[in-house]
Design an enzyme around this catalytic site. Structure first.
Site, mmCIF file in Angstrom:
data_model
loop_
_atom_site.group_PDB
_atom_site.id
_atom_site.type_symbol
_atom_site.label_atom_id
_atom_site.label_comp_id
_atom_site.label_asym_id
_atom_site.label_seq_id
_atom_site.Cartn_x
_atom_site.Cartn_y
_atom_site.Cartn_z
ATOM 1 C CG HIS A 154 -22.655 79.605 -23.236
ATOM 2 N ND1 HIS A 154 -23.429 79.594 -22.088
ATOM 3 C CD2 HIS A 154 -21.485 79.045 -22.899
ATOM 4 C CE1 HIS A 154 -22.737 79.050 -21.119
ATOM 5 N NE2 HIS A 154 -21.555 78.708 -21.569
ATOM 6 C CG ASP A 155 -22.445 75.391 -22.614
ATOM 7 O OD1 ASP A 155 -21.498 75.941 -23.197
ATOM 8 O OD2 ASP A 155 -22.551 75.325 -21.370
HETATM 9 O O1 TEU Z 1 -20.709 73.934 -19.009
HETATM 10 C C1 TEU Z 1 -20.709 72.722 -18.364
HETATM 11 C C2 TEU Z 1 -21.470 71.594 -18.924
HETATM 12 O O2 TEU Z 1 -21.683 70.644 -18.233
HETATM 13 C C3 TEU Z 1 -21.969 71.492 -20.296
HETATM 14 O O3 TEU Z 1 -23.020 72.221 -20.684
HETATM 15 C C4 TEU Z 1 -20.851 71.416 -21.246
HETATM 16 O O4 TEU Z 1 -20.850 72.539 -22.031
HETATM 17 C C5 TEU Z 1 -20.872 70.206 -22.121
HETATM 18 O O5 TEU Z 1 -20.963 70.666 -23.380
HETATM 19 C C6 TEU Z 1 -21.930 69.196 -21.947
HETATM 20 O O6 TEU Z 1 -21.941 68.351 -23.080
HETATM 21 C C7 TEU Z 1 -20.035 75.019 -18.452
HETATM 22 C C8 TEU Z 1 -20.055 76.196 -19.388
HETATM 23 O O7 TEU Z 1 -21.383 76.600 -19.580
HETATM 24 C C9 TEU Z 1 -19.359 75.814 -20.657
HETATM 25 O O8 TEU Z 1 -19.431 76.800 -21.646
HETATM 26 C C10 TEU Z 1 -17.935 75.525 -20.309
HETATM 27 O O9 TEU Z 1 -17.263 75.044 -21.449
HETATM 28 C C11 TEU Z 1 -17.806 74.510 -19.189
HETATM 29 O O10 TEU Z 1 -18.684 74.732 -18.109
HETATM 30 C C12 TEU Z 1 -16.421 74.567 -18.612
HETATM 31 O O11 TEU Z 1 -16.238 75.778 -17.942
#
Ligand code: TEU
Length: 584
Positions: free
Chosen positions: A358-359
């Site tokens: 999702h990221d």
């Molecule tokens: O993600 C943490 C993270 O390090 C990354 O993937 C982040 O999304 C960032 O975009 C890097 O460029 C986790 C979750 O998967 C994310 O959805 C959350 O926003 C984040 O932690 C905070 O809880």
């Protein structure tokens, strides 16, 4: 070793348990059940809307479980559904032991667990305990006064000596947040700064305080008592921090991280059995973890977590400026990273395998052929390369359809806090707006979050209301209903790959050896276990390729192929985006 092609996807009866009971371990079983598993990740906001409010929810997800079951995945990981102000779409939790009304109720979670278990599947929930929401009662109390018993549950620090709260340079360290700007928020009510590695509405919990850790352990046990089968731990390698008075320090893989993980394992799930008798499943998200760190996190004798999400391969198309400093994908560099992780966790620990979540942007757009004639072939070739490695594959909703990035035309269309903050900061630095939009169109997290494409109808069958994020216009061609009916679809290819994992021990445990490390776009490797061997070869480019492959494989059985031209090419010649799995 079967010498026939994998069965067509229709061979899976719809209610057959996805995890065969013979793979379930006993206490003494050295082979954990999840080594043959495939995980499917759902971002509940974007998966299926059951009540027409435009936001996906648990009843919507439950109604679509057969899609995941038919794919062959046996573990479902659901992104956060807890009460939350939604500053980061649920990764800002204000109550760890309930469900946000947006997504449903605790009774819906119970029903989800029951429906999964009836299909022989497992539920993994997302645990976000590096930080809470600023609306969590713990933080509300902590902020209320310096002598509140929960004050020390978060990281409060005075301004640097000689500075007043809010002065430029007064922040306790120079750390920059993942979501742009300082990690320190001046809080007038508290008269101090609090730490937030992510958004300012996501204050970091202070794991140095044993009460915080005990509260986390209690919460995990509560969910296990409710019947969940495992946990995905959000940014878990950030929970141990070192903050020195002079402003130095660090927060990745910090000084007490292994102690904290081992303690959490021991106090929360060690020795517990889930439905079906196996051990609890755990995966930790660990940005900036090296292979050496990951060996420690996942060595089963240390009792920390079963596997981690490493980020090195996600960084191959990032320049020195980070994810929005976009570079072309260098497959030689990518192969070097994947090979190092395969070898590094061969004897100790275990790999997770993922192209997206999702990221991350959609793989077909990021690594594949985009929306060209080779789109589907590229989705299949990428899937083959991922699923044939040693480790547990993760499929993110819509990946199995080859869903692509959304064509954003304006920054106003963005929802994601990370993209929006980055775009705002870049514009403030004077970066050309066209360049900002171009970077977002490659890397924004929103690409992963547009609604799941179920059918060609209005809003792709995701909702009867107005979707919270626009549906990709390509859903009229790219959707689950169309692909279910097509034996040559991306979906069918994913089903075959997952079925192969269940049939071939060599795919699960076989030794990995990379071939052709220097070829600019062909990925080739072997897997070997005893007398069984597989050769995987994939052309990840839109040009044909000519490669030297061992002749001993020339007449071997092809277990699965995609992107093949109608007339077979001579040995060593590959069509654009062609991928093959050979068995000896
Ligand atoms: O993600 C943490 C993270 O390090 C990354 O993937 C982040 O999304 C960032 O975009 C890097 O460029 C986790 C979750 O998967 C994310 O959805 C959350 O926003 C984040 O932690 C905070 O809880």
């Amino acid at each position: 070793m079967p010498d026939e092609p994998a069965p067509a996807p229709t061979a899976l009866p719809s209610r057959m348990p996805n995890a065969l009971s013979s793979t379930m371990p006993t206490m003494a079983d050295p082979a954990p059940w999840w080594k043959t598993s495939v995980v499917y990740q759902v971002y509940p906001r974007s998966f299926a809307d059951g009540d027409g409010d435009g936001i996906g929810d648990l009843p919507g997800l439950i109604a679509r479980l057969d899609h995941i079951h038919d794919l062959g995945a046996d573990i479902l990981w659901v992104s956060p559904f807890y009460p939350s102000p939604q500053a980061d779409n649920g990764y800002d939790v204000s109550d760890y032991q309930d469900v946000d009304p947006l997504f449903g109720t605790l009774a819906d979670v119970d029903r989800l667990i029951a429906e999964l278990h009836a299909r022989g599947m497992k539920l993994v929930i997302d645990i976000v305990v590096n930080h809470t929401s600023d609306a969590h009662p713990w933080f509300v109390e902590s902020r209320s006064s310096a002598d509140n018993p929960k004050r020390d549950w978060y990281w409060w620090r005075p301004p640097r000596e000689g500075f007043a709260l809010g002065d430029p340079g007064a922040e306790p360290t120079e750390w920059q947040s993942f979501f742009s700007g300082s990690t320190w928020e001046p809080d007038a009510q508290a008269g101090a700064y609090y730490l937030h590695l992510f958004e300012r509405r996501q204050p970091d919990l202070n794991w140095e305080n044993p009460q915080v850790r005990a509260a986390v352990h209690d919460m995990l046990r509560w969910w296990l008592d409710r019947g969940v089968d495992g946990f995905r731990f959000d940014v878990i390698n950030l929970v141990s921090k070192s903050i020195a008075a002079d402003g130095s320090g660090w927060f990745f893989n910090g000084p007490r991280i292994h102690e904290f993980l081992h303690e959490m394992n021991r106090e929360s799930w060690a020795g517990r059995r889930i439905a079906g008798g196996g051990a609890v499943f755990t995966v930790g998200e660990t940005p900036n973890a090296s292979v050496e760190d990951a060996r420690l996190y996942t060595d089963p004798t240390r009792g920390e977590v079963d596997m981690v999400f490493q980020f090195e391969h996600m960084g191959v198309d990032h320049g020195p400026g980070g994810r929005y400093d976009v570079r072309p994908v260098d497959w030689v560099a990518m192969k070097e990273v994947l090979d190092r992780w395969q070898r590094g966790l061969a004897e100790v620990g275990w790999n997770s395998l993922y192209w997206c979540n999702h990221d991350q942007p959609r793989p077909v757009s990021r690594y594949g052929a985009g929306d060209t004639a080779y789109r589907d072939s590229s989705a299949k070739a990428l899937a083959t390369v991922l699923h044939l490695q040693r480790g547990t594959p993760f499929v993110y909703q819509g990946e199995e359809l080859g869903m692509a990035n959304y064509p954003f035309t304006s920054l106003d269309q963005l929802d994601d806090v990370e993209s929006r903050n980055w775009a705002r900061a870049a514009l403030a630095r004077g970066v050309d707006p066209a360049q900002v939009l171009a970077a977002v169109n490659v890397q924004s997290r929103d690409h992963a979050r547009t609604p799941m494409q179920w059918d060609a109808g209005p809003h792709a069958g995701f909702t009867t209301g107005t979707p919270w994020l626009p549906v990709n216009p390509d859903h009229v061609r790219v959707n689950a209903a169309a692909q279910r009916a097509d034996p040559d679809s991306v979906l069918a290819h994913y089903r075959r790959l997952i079925a192969l994992r269940r049939q071939l021990p060599v795919l699960v445990d076989g030794r990995f050896e990379l071939l052709l490390p220097d070829h600019p776009h062909v990925v080739a490797f072997t897997r070997r276990l005893g007398s069984e061997a597989l050769l995987v070869v994939a052309n990840l480019g839109s040009e044909p390729a000519q490669v030297e492959l061992p002749d001993s494989w020339a007449d071997s059985t092809v277990l699965l192929a995609s992107g093949m031209p109608s007339a077979p090419l001579p040995w060593g010649r590959l069509a654009p985006w062609e991928a093959r799995i050979h068995a000896s």
